[in-house]
Write a protein that holds these residues in place. Structure first.
Motif, PDB file in Angstrom:
ATOM      1  N   TYR B 151       6.277 -12.970  19.487  1.00 16.96           N
ATOM      2  CA  TYR B 151       7.235 -13.489  20.443  1.00 16.96           C
ATOM      3  C   TYR B 151       6.589 -14.481  21.397  1.00 16.96           C
ATOM      4  O   TYR B 151       7.277 -15.156  22.145  1.00 16.96           O
ATOM      5  N   GLU B 152       5.274 -14.528  21.397  1.00 14.37           N
ATOM      6  CA  GLU B 152       4.590 -15.457  22.300  1.00 14.37           C
ATOM      7  C   GLU B 152       4.757 -16.874  21.789  1.00 14.37           C
ATOM      8  O   GLU B 152       4.989 -17.089  20.601  1.00 14.37           O
ATOM      9  N   ARG B 153       4.569 -17.814  22.674  1.00 15.69           N
ATOM     10  CA  ARG B 153       4.681 -19.195  22.239  1.00 15.69           C
ATOM     11  C   ARG B 153       3.326 -19.849  22.273  1.00 15.69           C
ATOM     12  O   ARG B 153       2.503 -19.591  23.134  1.00 15.69           O
ATOM     13  N   THR B 158       8.142 -19.208  26.881  1.00 15.15           N
ATOM     14  CA  THR B 158       8.929 -18.217  26.152  1.00 15.15           C
ATOM     15  C   THR B 158      10.238 -18.005  26.878  1.00 15.15           C
ATOM     16  O   THR B 158      10.401 -18.399  28.024  1.00 15.15           O
ATOM     17  N   HIS B 159      11.150 -17.338  26.208  1.00 16.42           N
ATOM     18  CA  HIS B 159      12.424 -17.031  26.847  1.00 16.42           C
ATOM     19  C   HIS B 159      12.610 -15.531  26.902  1.00 16.42           C
ATOM     20  O   HIS B 159      13.651 -14.995  26.542  1.00 16.42           O
ATOM     21  N   LYS B 160      11.535 -14.885  27.352  1.00 15.60           N
ATOM     22  CA  LYS B 160      11.578 -13.419  27.353  1.00 15.60           C
ATOM     23  C   LYS B 160      12.628 -12.918  28.321  1.00 15.60           C
ATOM     24  O   LYS B 160      13.299 -11.926  28.065  1.00 15.60           O
ATOM     25  N   GLU B 297      13.934 -17.266  17.891  1.00 17.16           N
ATOM     26  CA  GLU B 297      12.605 -17.078  18.489  1.00 17.16           C
ATOM     27  C   GLU B 297      11.998 -15.736  18.103  1.00 17.16           C
ATOM     28  O   GLU B 297      11.256 -15.144  18.879  1.00 17.16           O
ATOM     29  N   CYS B 298      12.292 -15.300  16.876  1.00 14.58           N
ATOM     30  CA  CYS B 298      11.747 -14.017  16.459  1.00 14.58           C
ATOM     31  C   CYS B 298      10.302 -14.139  16.019  1.00 14.58           C
ATOM     32  O   CYS B 298       9.593 -13.157  15.929  1.00 14.58           O
TER      33      CYS B 298
END
Lengths: 326, 681, 260
Positions: B151-153, B158-160, B297-298
């Protein structure tokens, strides 16, 4: 009796090796054809240089011109054509160097004499002069003859003829100063520029492992580098490697790079083009590795390995490391 | 069913409920459609893409991959959680509509939902609400505690927060509905079945005053309605747009694997185009734009991308997200920028958003496309970007040399075509037919460049010839008239050169007759099958030989004198993922008596690319930690193998190098399948 | 700034076994692939770079037959504006001087600030045409140029000398420069790019239109014979399996005293 002109190439007060090589060849031709050897020295305040070749020519013509403080092909051509008209030499030898290659063609047009460039030999059979040269990157030799003319111009490849004295001569020095058309310098010298020195001076190395075009891609240079490291040698290369920006210019061996004189020169994937070979005339032992048995380098090398460098170089490295350990 | 309280007819500060419901609905939907329209603008200005053919296949795939979420469980536990949420959504959709209806009409029910169907639905809905709530909470905890790396960019933010927000909103939707039902039950609403969530909550509410219950009921109702509308409008703004675009994206998926899209679907002659390839966002097709919208964004693509794994600049997810961010900026929902807001749209992608090295890093292995649950495509986009770079001369010098050699000599080595069939001279016992014009053979063996000139790969060609000979096949090769299949050339983006070489080969094919083409290598196989016109009948040697082996025409009869080596088969990208051929090579391998075989953990469609046969042979991307080949060899070694079996020359060469550079010489070796098989025939 | 670049199409001989033609004056070329002479590739790229920086036009010119138009089209695809082919029939009857006269005659009426040629062509390796043209056209010249800097109507050039030395000069234009490899990184042109360049102007001029006399065209150098290099003694080839070769290798180095 006809003369053979040898145009002296000098830079920064030093006579360059090509001059001695040409004087040797001129001497050989002179003996054969019963001609005399005339060295031609153009420059400004360069008389003292002539001392070095006192014993290699029958005559030294010195032409001093302020405009020749730095070499200028255009002025040199004008002066030489005047000298040629004056002395009527049949053969004119000029070095196939950067300066020589800029001078000779324009001189040929101005005098109307035929020109053969980058010659590796000149012979005369039954009054017919033949120049031997190469084509197709050294893969082909050719013999060239000329339309009848009062004079013939040749540029001579570096490193082909010996630098020795072929016979003792005593030069008569002549100063010429007939006026040359008042010609302005159309090209002005600014400065010399050295290539960046870099971390290493290959011209001082004892053992060089040199990589050439046969390596294929940039990443494969590491295979050759590892061999050089195993041997505690220095990595160098041929021109195409520098043209592609894979290695810096200060590692380039050859006429436009550095001249080297190591005890051992290992040439990996280098075909043996003359510009490269000219840079290693000082090498004691040349070992060539190339997968093409017909590569020109095998003519000059002392030892050869005909194999795919990707197979054999790692094997050589292993053996070297093994030997050094034991 | 009859509700005790009618939200539509309660009054709030003097305003009747149905008015408020109308306002929410009208404003909400108006905003929503406006947002969708803004998103649609970019699709409209994009290039055409025919995605309506093969409707039957598309509907089938929609059911399997869309409704049944077939790809989700590839990451098992989160996959299951997602399936729960997805099916929850589908099931609860009817409920949402019904709830809105209650804002206007008393006791609103949808048609058919009046009687027993409605009661059954109420039960199902209630159970799903528990499931979805459980799934959301698990997802939140999982994100917060185990923080999955994918999930990191690599670049960008990111859009956490958005992820938590949406999970939170969904949870809120579940909770409000349950609370509403729970309070409703205490107020006297009757259900046929016992609703686990609603009834349990009703026990908690038991004993509260009527006013409180009514308050709870109405508050939860209106919060639910409002949240739903906010949620709907929030979707197109971020990574949850996939909730809307996901199923369409699956429906419009690329059906022809292994092929590369033409430069333009609507213009066939590339010379008519001013430019080819993708320079700016609007040069993409509308499906590609839809892809950008649909990314969740998986990180599954990047997680399986071999280039990303070895530390190259490329991460597929980053390509999508960076372009998406640019696209959103260039056509914003609310035009707050003064002046020409199309300026951002005119930004060249390469150099401004994506670096050339990111694009050259890709080996076109297809792992990303294999993983993506919403069927986002990458390879076509990367090739389109490369096409632009090639035409704009933004191409590494090493490629120039290789391409020049392809053009002048029909092979990447620059070797004279006349020598292309010299290798057959080494087969002194077999005479190989060189097909001349007008000749007729049963099988045309398409050797291709590496097998023709590289000494190591010539061995594979010889093994194939021996196999064909032994099985009594009538075959021939094209010899010096064969040009490279140009598979690599097409994937570098040199479309003109590809067409040139392809046309040369097609001419040669037309000048003789044959029933089938058999190739040495999966790349040529893929090119002839998927890049070349004319539906050529072509097989890779594994598929061709298998029936011959099964019928006994070719038999591994000698014993395998190998000192108990352990073999593992590596799936080449262009045989496996791109063309679905996994079992034929395995069957051939297994047919060798006494052979010990293990499978690597990453096998079949999860196979890890060897490093590539395409551009990666000519251009070294810096910033790699460990080369792909080395990584894969390590995987084989970890699996306990002492021999890697390959069915692709590039895999063979890459692994051969990798074994040496990773110091595993003597511990593991690599061998081609055909060579191995023929050694025991 | 208008630049004329002289280009030549030469055979690709890198991986090829060269065969001498029966008449022994040339090599057999039927099976060979042809490319733009490497030096000329750098020259065209340099001209395009100067055009991109200073504006103006680039014209590519060659002496040759229809097949040779390929290198003109490549030059156009790289960014040249126009191309000229001088059709002179069978080129084997000319030498460097004749070619220089032909090109110079063609350039006589063209406007230009700079004329570029490559230092030499890969086939004959004579390296004379450029400077001969400069003399015929009475142009200033610089040879073996590895860098060009245009400032105030003058060309600053760096010429490559031996031993890694460079010579920086300032030269008035119009001038002729012979371009050395490595001066830049020639751009790639795709097949599509070349096909599109077909729309650009490519003019063909017949030799007779140039008004050269028979005498002017007569070559002064004549190839008597070409032959493959003599099989000299050459290197002592190490043979055997890699293990043996490696041992021999180490032995030689040890004898020379360079193994530590």
């Amino acid at each position: 009796m006809s003369e053979i002109f040898v145009v002296i190439e000098h830079r920064l007060g030093e006579i360059r090796d090509i001059t001695y090589e040409m004087l040797w060849k001129a001497g050989e031709l002179a003996e054969k054809l019963s001609y005399t050897v005339t060295a031609v020295l153009l420059g400004h305040e360069v008389d003292s240089i002539a001392e070095n070749i006192n014993d290699r020519a029958d005559k030294i013509i010195i032409y001093d011109d302020e405009r020749l403080k730095n070499f200028n092909a255009d002025i040199a051509k004008e002066i030489l054509s005047g000298l040629i008209e004056d002395s009527k030499p049949e053969i004119i030898l000029i070095g196939n160097t950067s300066w020589g290659a800029e001078l000779a063609p324009s001189l040929a047009v101005k005098t109307g004499f035929p020109l053969a460039t980058d010659c590796i030999d000149i012979t005369s059979e039954n009054g017919k002069i033949i120049a031997q040269r190469q084509m197709y990157s050294g893969k082909i030799f050719s013999n060239v003859s000329f339309a009848p003319s009062d004079g013939y111009i040749f540029t001579i490849r570096s490193g082909v003829f010996p630098k020795d004295k072929i016979s003792e001569r005593q030069a008569e020095k002549i100063q010429k100063d007939f006026p040359v058309p008042d010609r302005e310098l159309k090209k002005s010298f600014v400065e010399f520029a050295e290539t960046a020195a870099g971390d290493v001076d290959i011209s001082q190395a004892e053992l060089l492992v040199s990589v050439g075009r046969g390596v294929g891609e940039e990443e494969n240079i590491s295979i050759v580098k590892e061999l050089s490291e195993a041997l505690n040698g220095v990595l160098s290369c041929s021109r195409p490697i520098v043209d592609k920006n894979w290695l810096p210019k200060y590692l380039q061996v050859g006429t436009s790079g550095k001249s080297v004189s190591p005890k051992v020169y290992v040439a990996v994937g280098i075909s043996g083009a003359f510009q490269h070979m000219a840079g290693i005339t000082g090498a004691d032992t040349i070992i060539a590795i190339n997968k093409d048995p017909k590569a020109p380098i095998f003519r000059t090398a002392h030892y050869g390995i005909v194999d795919d460098l990707f197979k054999i170089v790692p094997a050589l490295k292993e053996k070297v490391l093994e030997t050094k350990k034991g | 069913m009859h509700h005790k309280i009618q939200p539509a007819f309660e009054h709030y500060l003097g305003i009747p409920g149905f008015v408020i419901a109308s306002i929410i609905l009208i404003l909400g939907l108006a905003l929503f459609f406006y947002i969708i329209y803004r998103r649609y603008l970019l699709l409209k200005s994009a290039k055409p893409d025919p995605r309506f053919g093969s409707l039957g296949q598309r509907i089938y795939d929609l059911i399997i991959y869309g409704m049944f979420q077939k790809r989700q469980p590839r990451y098992l536990w989160i996959g299951i959680l997602h399936i729960m949420i997805f099916w929850g959504f589908i099931t609860l959709a009817l409920r949402s509509v019904t709830l809105y209806g209650l804002g206007f009409k008393a006791d609103f029910v949808l048609p058919f939902m009046g009687g027993s169907l409605g009661e059954a639905y109420n039960f199902l809905k209630d159970v799903f609400e528990i499931i979805v709530l459980f799934a959301c909470i698990s997802a939140i905890l999982r994100r917060a505690i185990s923080r999955p790396a994918r999930y990191e960019r690599k670049y960008g933010k990111t859009h956490k927060f958005e992820a938590y927000l949406v999970l939170g909103l969904i949870s809120l939707l579940m909770v409000t509905d349950i609370a509403m039902d729970g309070s409703g039950i205490v107020l006297g609403e009757k259900y046929l079945y016992w609703l686990p969530a609603a009834h349990t909550v009703s026990y908690i509410f038991n004993g509260l005053a009527q006013d409180s219950l009514k308050s709870i009921f109405l508050w939860n109702y209106w919060i639910h309605i409002l949240t739903l509308m906010v949620f709907l409008n929030f979707l197109p703004l971020g990574k949850h747009f996939h909730i809307i675009t996901g199923l369409p994206n699956v429906f419009f998926r690329k059906l022809k694997k292994g092929s590369i899209k033409p430069p333009r679907w609507d213009i066939e002659d590339i010379e008519e185009l001013d430019s080819i390839g993708v320079d700016k966002i609007e040069d993409f097709t509308w499906k590609h734009i839809l892809d950008f919208y649909t990314c969740t964004e998986c990180g599954r693509c990047a997680d399986n991308c071999p280039a990303n794994t070895v530390g190259r600049p490329l991460s597929p997810m980053e390509i999508t997200l960076k372009i998406r961010e640019q696209a959103y900026e260039s056509v914003p929902i609310f035009n707050t920028k003064k002046g020409d807001n199309n300026k951002e749209n005119n930004l060249s992608i390469i150099g401004n958003i994506i670096s050339p090295d990111e694009i050259w890093s890709c080996t076109t292995c297809g792992a990303c496309e294999e993983e993506c649950p919403v069927f986002i495509e990458y390879i076509d986009k990367i090739i389109d970007l490369r096409r632009h770079m090639v035409e704009s001369a933004m191409i590494p010098k090493d490629f120039q040399d290789a391409l020049m050699k392809f053009e002048k000599t029909g092979n990447p080595f620059g070797k004279p075509p006349a020598k292309r069939a010299d290798w057959v001279k080494e087969l002194d016992d077999i005479s190989v037919k060189i097909i001349e014009e007008g000749d007729k053979v049963d099988i045309l063996y398409f050797v291709d460049s590496y097998a023709s000139f590289d000494p190591q790969i010539q061995q594979i060609a010889m093994a194939i010839v021996r196999g064909l000979n032994k099985a009594g096949v009538n075959f021939g090769i094209l010899g010096s008239r064969e040009s490279d299949s140009a598979h690599q050339v097409k994937r570098i983006g040199e479309e003109g050169l590809f067409q040139f070489l392809m046309e040369e080969n097609m001419e040669i094919f037309k000048s003789c007759s044959f029933n089938e083409i058999v190739t040495t290598d999966p790349h040529a196989f893929n090119a002839l099958k998927n890049d070349y016109p004319g539906h050529l009948n072509v097989k890779h040697y594994t598929e061709f030989f298998l029936p011959l082996i099964e019928n006994g025409h070719l038999k591994a009869s000698r014993p395998l004198d190998d000192g108990q080596k352990i073999y593992t088969y590596h799936d080449p990208c262009y045989l496996g993922r791109h063309n679905g051929i996994y079992e034929a090579p395995r069957k051939i391998l297994a047919s060798i008596p006494g052979i010990n075989i293990v499978e690597m953990e990453k096998n079949r469609d999860r196979s890890f690319c060897c490093g590539g046969g395409d551009i990666n042979l000519w251009y070294d991307i810096e910033q790699e930690e460990m080369r792909m080949g080395e990584k894969r060899v390590a995987m084989a070694y970890e699996a306990g193998a002492t021999v890697i079996v390959t069915a692709c020359p590039f895999c063979l060469l890459n692994f051969d190098d990798a074994i040496k550079t990773s110091g595993l010489e003597g511990k593991i070796e690599v061998v081609d399948l055909m060579e191995l098989f023929m050694s025991v025939v | 700034m208008d630049i004329v670049v002289c280009v030549k199409r030469v055979p690709l001989t890198e991986e090829v076994d060269i065969i001498i033609d029966d008449k022994k004056k040339e090599i057999k070329k039927e099976q060979l692939a042809f490319v733009l002479n490497d030096w000329d590739n750098y020259a065209i790229e340099e001209a395009i770079l100067l055009k991109e920086k200073h504006g103006g036009t680039v014209t590519a010119i060659t002496v040759g037959n229809e097949d040779d138009e390929e290198v003109l089209r490549r030059s156009l695809a790289m960014g040249a504006d126009k191309a000229i082919r001088i059709d002179a029939g069978d080129l084997s009857r000319f030498d460097s001087l004749s070619i220089s006269r032909i090109l110079s005659a063609a350039l006589k009426d063209l406007p230009y600030d700079l004329v570029f040629t490559g230092v030499l062509a890969d086939d004959d390796s004579s390296g004379a045409v450029g400077i001969m043209m400069a003399e015929l056209l009475d142009l200033n010249h610089s040879a073996m140029v590895t860098a060009i800097d245009i400032k105030d109507e003058k060309a600053g050039t760096t010429s490559e000398l031996e031993g890694g030395l460079g010579e920086v000069s300032l030269i008035d234009m119009p001038a002729l420069l012979t371009i050395q490899t490595g001066i830049n990184e020639p751009r790639y042109v795709s097949i599509l790019g070349i096909r599109k360049a077909a729309k650009k102007e490519l003019k063909v001029i017949g030799l007779d239109e140039l008004g050269l006399s028979e005498e002017e065209l007569t070559p002064k150098t004549i190839i008597e014979e070409v032959y493959l290099p003599p099989e000299t003694e050459g290197a002592q080839i190490l043979s055997g399996d890699p293990g043996k070769i490696a041992s021999d290798f180490v032995e030689i180095l040890t004898r020379k005293g360079v193994m530590e």
